[in-house]
Design an enzyme around this catalytic site. Structure first.
Site, PDB file in Angstrom:
ATOM      1  N   ARG A 109      23.851  24.025  89.715  1.00 28.92           N
ATOM      2  CA  ARG A 109      22.950  25.030  89.149  1.00 28.92           C
ATOM      3  C   ARG A 109      23.723  26.248  88.664  1.00 28.92           C
ATOM      4  NH1 ARG A 109      20.457  22.643  93.460  1.00 28.92           N
ATOM      5  NH2 ARG A 109      18.517  21.555  92.941  1.00 28.92           N
TER       6      ARG A 109
ATOM      7  N   GLN B 204      21.126  24.231  84.700  1.00 31.64           N
ATOM      8  CA  GLN B 204      21.882  23.232  85.456  1.00 31.64           C
ATOM      9  C   GLN B 204      22.735  22.357  84.568  1.00 31.64           C
ATOM     10  OE1 GLN B 204      18.928  19.700  86.476  1.00 31.64           O
ATOM     11  NE2 GLN B 204      17.869  21.684  86.710  1.00 31.64           N
TER      12      GLN B 204
ATOM     13  N   HIS C 171      25.242  18.422  85.058  1.00 31.90           N
ATOM     14  CA  HIS C 171      25.522  17.272  85.912  1.00 31.90           C
ATOM     15  C   HIS C 171      26.975  16.844  85.727  1.00 31.90           C
ATOM     16  CE1 HIS C 171      21.258  17.313  86.402  1.00 31.90           C
ATOM     17  NE2 HIS C 171      21.046  17.022  85.132  1.00 31.90           N
TER      18      HIS C 171
ATOM     19  N   HIS D 299      21.834  23.070  80.658  1.00 31.83           N
ATOM     20  CA  HIS D 299      20.501  22.945  80.077  1.00 31.83           C
ATOM     21  C   HIS D 299      19.442  23.409  81.058  1.00 31.83           C
ATOM     22  CE1 HIS D 299      21.060  19.195  82.370  1.00 31.83           C
ATOM     23  NE2 HIS D 299      19.751  19.180  82.522  1.00 31.83           N
TER      24      HIS D 299
ATOM     25  N   GLU E  42      21.447  11.731  81.032  1.00 30.84           N
ATOM     26  CA  GLU E  42      19.996  11.575  81.018  1.00 30.84           C
ATOM     27  C   GLU E  42      19.429  11.688  79.606  1.00 30.84           C
ATOM     28  OE1 GLU E  42      19.205  14.692  83.876  1.00 30.84           O
ATOM     29  OE2 GLU E  42      18.428  16.005  82.305  1.00 30.84           O
TER      30      GLU E  42
END
Length: 422
Positions: free
Chosen positions: A297, A97, A99, A278, A134
């Site tokens: 994804r 996935q 982001h 990642h 993140e």
């Protein structure tokens, strides 16, 4: 300051033991527990344990945004807590996935709203308008794949597998190994990115009959590599075999060959910016991110994979494991994980040795609310409104106007602190 009870998310890749044991509940759990959410995301807010009963943290914030967040955080981020804290437990690999950036998230959300795709739809890509940088800090040994490695190094891996079916794809990366070329300059990095984009796109859009030939050939190459020598790519070969067993014929198995294979010891971390492809393979970690649930994804999942949108979001610029590890700044007992994220700041406070047995002022690097999580031992936390004891697996919400905090531990304790970025 109030104790905070996290919301547990159950996914197939989670653990029946890790989060249950961490939070002091019976083991095994009834279902695989993948994430413990500590925050105010509308999808699953945590709960404050007050003297009059439990109340949703989201409700508390909605009733008093400025008082709970503080004027600085409220001015910067409006009526929302900008970060989300999770404990993540992976017994099996997550989906491959990435982001979106902030601009991509806004554009994608508005586009899907215009198209009338329900937010709850399984084919929805954008569930909010936020990006999702993140930080993951290992609480136990943690394994991951993250970021496209430099092309020359990937050429070395593909050649080491000695699979003739891979030869045409090696040519897409330029065919040169790290020993064949000088250190990367910006032009080389762009060339690498172009080659990685071409190869990844070729694999993820390949017809299933082609994948049904190529993926088994790669797995056989990995088996032969591991049988013939304990080489430098043993971890990569074992990982592709594990992924191929779980996801036969999945293009994500091939894509995994392009990513850095990372092992984290407890306390070590990686920071994943927008566009970083990642997957987390195995382990337990603390994850702190912008308060978003946007995921594109790329395979290793039965869920929806939107290939055109994924390609729009991905950053193919090569990177290294070292570049993904955040710089660390120490301030007494506190270790700060330095990231460029505006929404959050994360630190680890270790109370041991000379810090035991007397109150310690926690260094103040923030002007906003805090979420505290004890991961080892127990610690008494003093704030303006009172005190509470946090034991391993317990957390607390500290409103902006309730700090600064002071800490007291009689035996070694570890406390993670999350707040807004500087």
């Amino acid at each position: 300051m109030e104790p905070l009870r996290g919301a547990i998310r159950t996914y197939a890749w989670g653990s029946r033991t890790a989060i249950a044991e961490f939070t002091g509940r019976p083991v095994p759990a009834a279902h695989p527990e993948a994430e413990l959410w500590l925050g105010a995301h509308p999808g699953d807010p945590a709960w404050l344990e007050t003297a009059t009963g439990e109340v949703s943290l989201l409700e508390v914030l909605t009733a008093d945004w400025e008082g709970q967040l503080g004027p600085v955080a409220h001015a910067r981020f409006g009526d929302r807590l900008p970060f989300l804290v999770k404990v993540l437990a992976a017994d099996e690999p997550l989906s491959l996935q990435a982001h979106p950036s902030a601009m991509q998230a806004i554009e994608g959300y508005e586009r899907e709203e215009r198209l009338g795709v329900p937010v709850s739809s399984p084919i929805r890509n954008y569930r909010d308008t936020s990006h999702k940088p993140e930080l993951l800090v290992a609480l136990q040994p943690f394994e991951a794949l993250a970021g496209f490695r430099p092309a020359a190094r990937t050429v070395e891996l593909l050649r080491a597998l000695a699979v003739s079916d891979l030869d045409p794809f090696i040519d897409l990366l330029g065919g040169q190994t790290a020993g064949d070329r000088p250190a990367l300059d910006p032009a080389d990095a762009q060339s690498d990115a172009d080659g990685l984009r071409a190869l990844f796109t070729t694999w993820i859009t390949a017809p299933q009959p082609d994948l049904d030939v190529l993926v088994p050939a790669v797995l056989e190459g990995a088996i032969q590599y591991l049988h013939s020598e304990a080489g430098e790519f043993a971890a990569e070969a074992k990982t592709v075999l594990e992924l191929g067993e779980r996801y036969p014929g999945d293009a994500g198995v091939l894509a995994a060959l392009l990513l850095n294979r990372i092992s984290l010891a407890p306390g070590e971390a990686i920071f994943l910016p927008a566009g970083n492809l990642h997957t987390y393979l195995h382990g337990v970690g603390l994850e702190v991110m912008a308060n978003s649930d946007n995921v594109l994804r790329g395979g290793l999942t039965p869920k929806h994979v939107d290939v055109p949108e994924l390609l729009r979001v991905l950053d193919f610029t090569p990177t290294t494991e070292q570049a993904l590890r955040p710089a660390i700044h120490s301030d007494g007992p506190e270790v700060v994980y330095q990231t460029p994220a505006e929404e959050f700041a994360v630190s680890r406070l270790t109370l041991d040795g000379a810090h035991l047995g007397h109150e310690l002022d926690a260094p103040a690097h923030h002007d906003g609310p805090q979420i505290l999580l004890c991961t080892e031992g127990s610690v008494t936390v003093h704030a303006k409104s009172g005190s509470l004891i946090l034991r391993r697996g317990e957390s607390a919400w500290v409103p902006s106007d309730d700090g600064p905090i002071r800490l007291l531990a009689q035996q070694q304790a570890v406390l993670f602190r999350s707040t807004i970025g500087l």
